[in-house]
Structures are given as C-alpha cells and as structure tokens.
Design an enzyme around this catalytic site. Sequence first.
Site, PDB file in Angstrom:
ATOM      1  N   SER A 100      39.224  38.701  32.906  1.00 25.32           N
ATOM      2  CA  SER A 100      39.391  37.338  33.420  1.00 25.32           C
ATOM      3  C   SER A 100      40.798  36.786  33.196  1.00 25.32           C
ATOM      4  CB  SER A 100      38.312  36.445  32.798  1.00 25.32           C
ATOM      5  OG  SER A 100      38.301  35.193  33.392  1.00 25.32           O
ATOM      6  N   ASP A 241      42.655  32.617  38.251  1.00 26.12           N
ATOM      7  CA  ASP A 241      42.756  33.397  37.021  1.00 26.12           C
ATOM      8  C   ASP A 241      42.614  34.884  37.394  1.00 26.12           C
ATOM      9  OD1 ASP A 241      40.005  33.294  37.636  1.00 26.12           O
ATOM     10  OD2 ASP A 241      39.479  33.697  35.553  1.00 26.12           O
ATOM     11  N   ASP A 243      40.358  37.146  37.509  1.00 30.14           N
ATOM     12  CA  ASP A 243      39.264  37.704  38.321  1.00 30.14           C
ATOM     13  C   ASP A 243      38.781  36.724  39.390  1.00 30.14           C
ATOM     14  OD1 ASP A 243      38.005  36.027  36.489  1.00 30.14           O
ATOM     15  OD2 ASP A 243      36.220  37.289  36.336  1.00 30.14           O
ATOM     16  N   ASP A 245      37.361  33.850  39.548  1.00 30.69           N
ATOM     17  CA  ASP A 245      36.167  33.003  39.567  1.00 30.69           C
ATOM     18  C   ASP A 245      36.579  31.542  39.338  1.00 30.69           C
ATOM     19  OD1 ASP A 245      36.793  33.422  36.899  1.00 30.69           O
ATOM     20  OD2 ASP A 245      34.751  33.918  36.269  1.00 30.69           O
TER      21      ASP A 245
HETATM   22 MG    MG Z   1      37.611  34.353  35.213  1.00 29.62          MG
END
Ligand code: MG
Length: 455
Positions: A100, A241, A243, A245
């Site tokens: 992440s 960020d 990844d 999400d």
């Molecule tokens: Mg993330």
Amino acid sequence: MTVKKMQKRLFGTNGVRGVVGKELTPELVLAIGKSLGSMRKGRIAVGRDTRTSGDMFVRALKAGLLSTGCDVVDCGILPTPALQYTVKGKFDGGAMITASHNPPEYNGVKIIEPDGTEMGDEETIKLEQILFNRSFTTVPWDKVGTETAAPEHIEHYIKAITGYFSGKPGKGMTVVVDPGSGPACLTTSRILTEMGCKVITINGIMDGTFPGRLPEPSVEGLKNCAALVTSSGAAFGVAHDGDADRAVFIDEQGRFVEENQQFALIAQHICHNKKGIIVTPVSTGQILESVAKSEQCSVEYTAVGSIYVARTMRSLLEQGKPVIFGGEGNGGLIFPDHQFCRDGGMTAAMMVFLLSSTGKTLSEHVDQLPKRVIIKEKIATNKGAEILELLKTVYSHEIIDETDGIKIHKKTDWVLVRSSGTEPIIRIFVDADTSVTAAAFYNEVKNHIRQILAI
Ligand code: MG
C-alpha cells in the site's frame, strides 16, 4: 451494529506488511498461500502492485496456493480495488501482493474474500492458526492446481467505473493524475479520459523504486503534482497511494485538500441526493458528521480500519438500514453501489462527476465546508493500555466512546487516544471548534498522560 475488532498475531489492520527479506520473506508468503489454499479451495485470483519484490512474492504465493490444489488466476499488476472487483462473486478468494502506502523496501499480502471485501478478523485468525500450526492441506501430484494468466480483468474494472456515470461528465475538464508509479498508471488516466477529461499524467510510468515520490501521497510528495495543476490550468489533481485504494486531491489553486475535507465534500454531494447512513471509523473528523447532519443523514462509527467500515456497511445493509456511503479520513472511500472496499479510481471519477454536476470549482467546494481545528500527535510508548485505563477513570463523568481506544466528548469537541495495532505508540487526535478549545483539550489530556509518561 458495528463489527468488533479482534486480536491477530501476524496480520495487521490491512493484511501482513514488512520489510522485504526481514519480516516479509518468500517462505512466509509461501506459507500464507498454503494457508489460504487450505481454507478456500477453488479458484483464487492473485495480483500485485509495482514493487520490485512483487514478482518474487507473487510466485511464492501462487506456489503455496497450487500446492493445496487451488486453481490460480494471475491478474498481473493492478490496483487492489481492481482485484477486489474481479474477485467479487466470481472467485473463491483472492490475494494481493502490496504494501500500500509503505516505502519501497516494504511489501505485504492482503487477502480478499469471495464477496470482494478484505478478510475479516475471525477468518484471518483461522488462517493464522493454520499457518502457525502448519496444518496445511497439501495435495498429491495429480491434484496440484493449474495456473492461468488473466490480464483482461483490469479492463472490466475500468468499465465498471466509467459505466457508473452516464455520458461524458468530464468533457472540457483538464485533470492531473499522479499514480505515483503504482498500478493506477494502468487505470485512473484511462477512467478519466473515457469520462471525457483531458488528462495530464505525472509519475505515470510503473516503477517499483518510486523515483518521483514515495507511495504515500503526502503534501510534500505532491508538490510537483500541485505545480502542474496550476501551470496547466487543470480543474484538480488526483494522486493515489501505492495500491490505489486511496485517492487524494489538489484543488485548482494547487492546494492539498485535507482528506477529512475531501470525505466530507463527497459525502455532502451523496447526502444531498440520497438520505441514509455513512459509516466511518471513530478517528474521522467531526466535519463529516456536521455535513451529514445538515443533509439529514447520520454517521455510524467503527474501529479504525477499512475492513471494519466495509463489514459494518454490509451488516447494516443486511439489517435493512439505508447505508449510502463509507470511508476513512485518509482518502479511502467506499461506494456501496459499486463495491464494498476503498476504491481510489472510483473516488477520482466521483470528483469529476461532482464538479461537473455542480459547476463550482474544487476550491469553492472546499471553502464552503464547516471549519474545524485538528491536532494529531503520536507518542512512542508501550504503556498504551495503562494510559487508556487512566483516561477512562479521569473522564468517567464525560461522554466516552470505547469503540477503538478512548474518545472523550466535550460539547462539540473531542479527543481520541488509541494504541497502534502495529507499533509501540499511542495516537492523540483532537477535533475542535476553535484553536483555543483544541489546544486546551489537548494540553489537559497530555497533563493526565504525564502521570504515566515523562513527555
Ligand atoms: Mg492502500
């Protein structure tokens, strides 16, 4: 009813994370793959972010899954929400290799349930038990699983988002996209272009060394993005960020939009059109509740962590409650009509829709929000439990919320003190009407903590 937090041994709030070769090794990821495969027989989708260690770990994960007889579908590099969208209703589970927002030397694993949500505490504890007891159910040579590659799933995710909005709401709008060299390089620019936007990209080439900025989309890291927004005359900038999400925004004047303000702004827009409940952790700023109340909506609080938010949203909906939105005050927003997980691509698309349907600039929207004063601090200590116990006694006459740590309410101001689940620190959040009351409340709580710590 909110979903309770349970103590885990290996997994943190959002999966396992660690420094590559130290806490996170191929051996550990292999064991996680074997544990997941022992629990969730069938077809498992896997994916990864752009980290340099991603290929190594995804191979270990797949070997573990295949050894238990699972069939593996490798979706390649894609955002975590794209993998979650892929898994939802079509697979028996999923696993994402990602750390992440952590720096490049980290990596990790997030486990996805068949409904597309991140694995909850109860099931994660079962997985940990299999892992620590090494009670894997591996299969003989003729039952080993098969592997296929399915890079097309990312396209279905992009289409799901663009298809959510009718027409071309981004027509005439210029947007700067900063995927931070992560997997959103493959998605957000495409999504916004298909919505009609003219897209300018920065840090748009996938690179696990993150040469342009760190995976955490911070004010400092987004300076170049902000400069590009103002020099290009863009309507806004959006950054993700590691990844994707989460999504954070830069307004047309180049100002970073604080994540609680962003949450409140999108909530205001959703609540204006639909009445119901917003679900968020106790750490989210009061601004969200102020906005929700002024639109005749309410807020339901959970423990800190997106899995508690997503699972509470589902649980309330199952009880027939009208849940319309959810998320965290860090740019991780959950749109339940789309899917029950944080989705940075969807958040970027929603901002295009919001600006086009209101005709106002992002700075005008931000400036009309209620003003709050926030103080955040973290203190290194392993005496978290003792401190919380003391504060509970001291403030027994006030309104206290113990959903996660201790939240002390005084009129419209509050202080939240909680221990981190992963590090020996306590976090203090103050959210108040004015800087005077914020400082007074903060100093008061700190004076009590001084009975235990020399700070
Ligand atoms: Mg993330």
